[in-house]
Design an enzyme around this catalytic site. Structure first.
Site, PDB file in Angstrom:
ATOM      1  N   CYS A 199       5.584  50.460  -6.191  1.00 56.32           N
ATOM      2  CA  CYS A 199       6.206  50.582  -7.457  1.00 56.32           C
ATOM      3  C   CYS A 199       7.752  51.172  -7.381  1.00 56.32           C
ATOM      4  O   CYS A 199       8.341  51.165  -8.309  1.00 56.32           O
ATOM      5  CB  CYS A 199       5.398  51.716  -8.280  1.00 56.32           C
ATOM      6  N   GLU A 201      -1.742  46.506 -10.607  1.00 57.41           N
ATOM      7  CA  GLU A 201      -1.080  47.644 -11.240  1.00 57.41           C
ATOM      8  C   GLU A 201       0.093  48.231 -10.732  1.00 57.41           C
ATOM      9  O   GLU A 201       0.354  47.854  -9.682  1.00 57.41           O
ATOM     10  CB  GLU A 201      -2.306  48.722 -10.704  1.00 57.41           C
ATOM     11  N   ARG A 259      -0.356  59.540 -17.572  1.00 54.50           N
ATOM     12  CA  ARG A 259      -0.061  58.774 -16.466  1.00 54.50           C
ATOM     13  C   ARG A 259       0.218  57.316 -16.919  1.00 54.50           C
ATOM     14  O   ARG A 259      -0.894  56.551 -16.902  1.00 54.50           O
ATOM     15  CB  ARG A 259      -1.098  58.947 -15.166  1.00 54.50           C
ATOM     16  N   ARG A 309       0.496  53.646 -16.945  1.00 57.18           N
ATOM     17  CA  ARG A 309       0.546  52.806 -15.933  1.00 57.18           C
ATOM     18  C   ARG A 309       0.231  51.274 -16.382  1.00 57.18           C
ATOM     19  O   ARG A 309      -0.264  50.915 -17.707  1.00 57.18           O
ATOM     20  CB  ARG A 309      -0.549  52.942 -14.929  1.00 57.18           C
TER      21      ARG A 309
END
Length: 444
Positions: free
Chosen positions: A70, A109, A153, A155
């Site tokens: 990421c 993801e 979080r 995502r």
């Protein structure tokens, strides 16, 4: 069904799909220590860098899972995206594997910022490329705190199916006003790292500031102490535009007079947020600077007496994000995190986002004056069932910060795979796989 786990890390995808009854036939991971841990935890040894793997050698599979790196898309990085020389090309390798093996399902993801990266064109390109090779695609931003897991979080999850997605629905979000980080904590664990003298001194210095703010005055956030006494122009121009000679007419961080400084020291005497090479500051930065200077003017008398105490700390510790409006002004009752952007203090409802953390960024449990432990952080990622974590705490925090949340993935996969005969034996369409933390054994 058979699945592969790319950029496997601690194996969040593996745990989730294994819990649903599926079998991992291939994994890849570049970190040597995580390769060894993955084999110990799951009995399968990942290959190394996926770029060095012959695509034909990867076993046939029904599901491809990939939390591709990421950093190229994260707000915390340089946001080079696909142009990142180190990791920007990794999605292309994922795409090649998908094109060759044509798995029935894909689950990807990444950070939430990938959705808006490069004005949204990065996500549009990813979606188009996946659709062009035969997949119906859907995506959504999810966070554990909306599913009774006490961690914020955000995502971005991407799902795809060659069979279509008419059967698929995203997990139903829940609102839990009683959500508390205490539900995943051990009581004063013996292996918890204690706070250094500098950390305690810094927090006590900011506590003194909070004690000095009149009770009828709202504490602004963020507090940028380097703007207390600063006078350099910021609304219609920037120090970069003004130049050194013009800047000497003003004051820099904490009111430092710039007139007598050598030319090569002028910029370093300004707040770090004012040194960027911009023609004009963004509106949010202008607002923050103005708010801090206005606060200083109104409370100059007591701030000037306090200010020498904050000067002994690094620049990042001279900023405070007070996210406890209307709460008791006691730092030690909250969850604290030291970040590059400042000292962040928040209510104990949820943990800050676990990132690929240095040891100084691990959340602090204020009321016990200690850092969270790796085992506690593993619960935030629904990884409490892992038998092995890295022995080194810094490495453990880094790996957990890079991991996917197991129960979020399990819940998504349960719906995505439900039209398969095997999946139907394991899960009904309406079943929902979010943990109830009251059942966690926190003595482990």
């Amino acid at each position: 069904m058979k699945f592969i786990d790319l950029f496997a890390g601690l194996g969040g995808f593996h745990q989730a799909l294994n819990d649903l009854g599926h079998t991992c036939v291939f994994a890849s991971e570049i970190d040597h220590q995580l390769i060894q841990l993955y084999e110990k935890n799951f009995g399968i040894k990942p290959t190394g860098d996926i770029r060095n793997v012959a695509i034909k050698s990867i076993p046939q599979h029904d599901i491809l899972c990939a939390g591709f790196p990421c950093q190229p898309f994260s707000k915390a990085g340089d946001q080079q995206g696909f142009d990142c020389p180190r990791n920007g090309d990794l999605f292309e390798y994922v795409l090649k594997i998908i094109k060759y093996h044509k798995p029935s399902y894909i689950m990807l993801e990444n950070v939430a910022n990938i959705q808006t990266h490069n004005n949204g064109s990065t996500w549009k390109l990813i979606k188009k490329q996946l659709e062009n090779i035969g997949y119906i695609i859907d995506a959504k931003q999810l966070s554990p705190h909306r599913f009774n897991i006490p961690q914020i979080r955000e995502r971005f999850f991407i799902v795809g199916s060659r069979k279509g997605l008419l059967h698929f629905s995203w997990p139903k979000e829940e609102t839990n006003k009683k959500l508390s980080i205490r539900s995943i904590l051990n009581y004063k664990p013996s292996n918890a790292r204690t706070l250094s003298k500098q950390v305690k001194d810094c927090l006590n210095t900011w506590q003194k500031f909070l004690d000095l703010v009149p009770t009828d005055v709202k504490v602004p956030s963020p507090l940028w102490s380097m703007e207390f006494g600063a006078t350099y122009p910021f609304q219609d121009t920037t120090p970069h535009v003004m130049g050194i000679s013009e800047l000497k007419k003003y004051k820099g961080s904490h009111g430092q007079d710039l007139s007598n400084l050598p030319d090569d020291q002028i910029m370093s005497a300004l707040p770090s947020h004012a040194r960027t090479e911009q023609e004009k500051f963004p509106d949010w930065k202008i607002d923050f600077i103005r708010q801090n200077r206005d606060f200083y003017k109104k409370h100059k008398e007591w701030i000037d007496k306090w200010m020498p105490e904050i000067l002994r700390f690094p620049s990042s510790l001279q900023k405070l994000e007070w996210n406890c409006v209307d709460g008791k002004r006691n730092i030690w009752k909250y969850v604290i995190q030291f970040r590059a952007s400042g000292v962040r203090v928040k209510r104990p409802t949820t943990s800050p986002t676990l990132v690929s953390m240095t040891s100084t960024q691990v959340p602090i449990i204020g009321w016990e004056k200690r850092y969270m432990t790796p085992k506690e952080c593993s619960r935030l990622q629904s990884m409490q069932d892992l038998s092995y974590l890295p022995d080194n705490q810094t490495k453990a925090f880094e790996a957990l910060g890079n991991a996917v949340n197991v129960k979020i993935v399990e819940s998504i996969a349960g719906s995505l795979l439900q039209d398969d005969d095997l999946a139907n034996k394991r899960i009904g369409h309406d079943e929902y796989y979010i943990p109830r933390f009251a059942s966690i054994d926190r003595t482990a």
